[in-house]
Design a protein around this motif. Sequence first.
Motif, mmCIF file in Angstrom:
data_model
loop_
_atom_site.group_PDB
_atom_site.id
_atom_site.type_symbol
_atom_site.label_atom_id
_atom_site.label_comp_id
_atom_site.label_asym_id
_atom_site.label_seq_id
_atom_site.Cartn_x
_atom_site.Cartn_y
_atom_site.Cartn_z
ATOM 1 N N GLY A 170 0.846 -1.176 0.000
ATOM 2 C CA GLY A 170 0.000 0.000 0.000
ATOM 3 C C GLY A 170 0.890 1.237 0.000
ATOM 4 O O GLY A 170 1.766 1.390 -0.850
ATOM 5 N N THR A 171 0.712 2.066 0.997
ATOM 6 C CA THR A 171 1.566 3.258 1.123
ATOM 7 C C THR A 171 2.715 3.046 2.103
ATOM 8 O O THR A 171 3.562 3.924 2.267
ATOM 9 N N ALA A 172 2.721 1.896 2.754
ATOM 10 C CA ALA A 172 3.751 1.621 3.767
ATOM 11 C C ALA A 172 4.964 0.931 3.148
ATOM 12 O O ALA A 172 4.818 0.020 2.324
ATOM 13 N N ALA A 173 6.149 1.359 3.552
ATOM 14 C CA ALA A 173 7.383 0.719 3.071
ATOM 15 C C ALA A 173 7.607 -0.595 3.810
ATOM 16 O O ALA A 173 7.289 -0.720 4.994
ATOM 17 N N VAL A 174 8.129 -1.565 3.102
ATOM 18 C CA VAL A 174 8.458 -2.862 3.695
ATOM 19 C C VAL A 174 9.985 -2.984 3.725
ATOM 20 O O VAL A 174 10.644 -2.827 2.686
ATOM 21 N N THR A 175 10.520 -3.240 4.891
ATOM 22 C CA THR A 175 11.979 -3.340 5.043
ATOM 23 C C THR A 175 12.520 -4.572 4.311
ATOM 24 O O THR A 175 11.937 -5.657 4.385
ATOM 25 N N SER A 176 13.632 -4.383 3.608
ATOM 26 C CA SER A 176 14.253 -5.493 2.884
ATOM 27 C C SER A 176 15.745 -5.544 3.182
ATOM 28 O O SER A 176 16.371 -4.533 3.507
ATOM 29 N N THR A 177 16.307 -6.734 3.074
ATOM 30 C CA THR A 177 17.752 -6.955 3.232
ATOM 31 C C THR A 177 18.258 -7.633 1.972
ATOM 32 O O THR A 177 17.694 -8.639 1.546
ATOM 33 N N THR A 178 19.298 -7.080 1.378
ATOM 34 C CA THR A 178 19.840 -7.647 0.140
ATOM 35 C C THR A 178 21.077 -8.503 0.437
ATOM 36 O O THR A 178 21.772 -8.298 1.438
ATOM 37 N N PHE A 179 21.342 -9.445 -0.462
ATOM 38 C CA PHE A 179 22.445 -10.383 -0.257
ATOM 39 C C PHE A 179 23.322 -10.500 -1.508
ATOM 40 O O PHE A 179 22.877 -10.241 -2.626
ATOM 41 N N VAL A 180 24.556 -10.894 -1.267
ATOM 42 C CA VAL A 180 25.534 -11.143 -2.325
ATOM 43 C C VAL A 180 25.837 -12.638 -2.361
ATOM 44 O O VAL A 180 26.022 -13.261 -1.308
ATOM 45 N N ASN A 181 25.899 -13.215 -3.553
ATOM 46 C CA ASN A 181 26.314 -14.602 -3.709
ATOM 47 C C ASN A 181 27.785 -14.632 -4.111
ATOM 48 O O ASN A 181 28.198 -13.927 -5.030
ATOM 49 N N ASP A 182 28.568 -15.444 -3.403
ATOM 50 C CA ASP A 182 29.995 -15.531 -3.715
ATOM 51 C C ASP A 182 30.504 -16.915 -3.331
ATOM 52 O O ASP A 182 29.917 -17.606 -2.477
ATOM 53 N N LYS A 183 31.600 -17.320 -3.955
ATOM 54 C CA LYS A 183 32.153 -18.659 -3.732
ATOM 55 C C LYS A 183 33.216 -18.635 -2.631
ATOM 56 O O LYS A 183 34.027 -17.717 -2.546
ATOM 57 N N VAL A 184 33.206 -19.675 -1.792
ATOM 58 C CA VAL A 184 34.173 -19.797 -0.690
ATOM 59 C C VAL A 184 35.484 -20.373 -1.215
ATOM 60 O O VAL A 184 35.514 -21.468 -1.782
ATOM 61 N N ASP A 185 36.562 -19.616 -1.023
ATOM 62 C CA ASP A 185 37.891 -20.074 -1.448
ATOM 63 C C ASP A 185 38.624 -20.824 -0.329
ATOM 64 O O ASP A 185 39.374 -21.763 -0.580
ATOM 65 N N ALA A 186 38.432 -20.343 0.924
ATOM 66 C CA ALA A 186 39.163 -20.932 2.045
ATOM 67 C C ALA A 186 38.437 -20.650 3.351
ATOM 68 O O ALA A 186 37.607 -19.739 3.440
ATOM 69 N N VAL A 187 38.769 -21.449 4.358
ATOM 70 C CA VAL A 187 38.233 -21.288 5.707
ATOM 71 C C VAL A 187 39.411 -21.214 6.667
ATOM 72 O O VAL A 187 40.354 -22.007 6.561
ATOM 73 N N TYR A 188 39.384 -20.247 7.583
ATOM 74 C CA TYR A 188 40.488 -20.125 8.531
ATOM 75 C C TYR A 188 40.001 -19.471 9.824
ATOM 76 O O TYR A 188 38.886 -18.940 9.890
#
Length: 213
Positions: A170-188
């Motif tokens: 309607g006239t009310a804004a709805v809060t949104s959260t955007t995300f990035v997709n990325d590949k995992v190279d390493a874990v430390y």
Amino acid sequence: MDITALNGQSTATPTTSAKNAAETQDRFLKLLVAQMNNQDPLNPMDNAQVTSQMAQIQQVTSLSTLDTSIKSLGSQLGQMQALQSISLVGREVSVPGDKIQVVNGSAEGSYELDGAAQAVKLEILGGAGNVIDTVQLGAQGSGRQTFTWPAGTKVAEGGEVKYRITATNGTAAVTSTTFVNDKVDAVYSEGGSLKLNLERLGPVDYTVVSAVN
């Protein structure tokens, strides 16, 4: 005799807390026996006072043992988390962000709505922050949503652009959260925290991963 002075022993490290708790209990019992042996026969110790002091030392011992158990459990959980995270290497994950990359002529992204929206608008931003394309995504329910944007000739293959989501009910804004997709190279591990090194974004904390794609 005031047992409060002995309570400081309960803050020892996991490797010494059990030993300190035992030493604290031993000192308490020796002090209690000495006090009972030297009490005034005409004014003996109050049974309620003895019971209270014994309860205090039991509490100190129990808390020390509990502290050791909790820290040991935390260490085990950390090791399990590290082992599980190794399986993420080579996989794509989603983390909070506002970038998408063009692959095979299109770019995929995702966002999360705090509530249902009657209208959701996707805007693709150029390098100067200007809007280079607008897509009406229509009505969307609350929760996680995905989209695919056809880049056409607007962005070259392999190019990366920012995007934003505007949602209204309607006239009310709805809060949104955007995300990035990325590949995992390493874990430390760094500073006691588990980190992921992503192909494009670089280091991120393991806790910010919202999904594994």
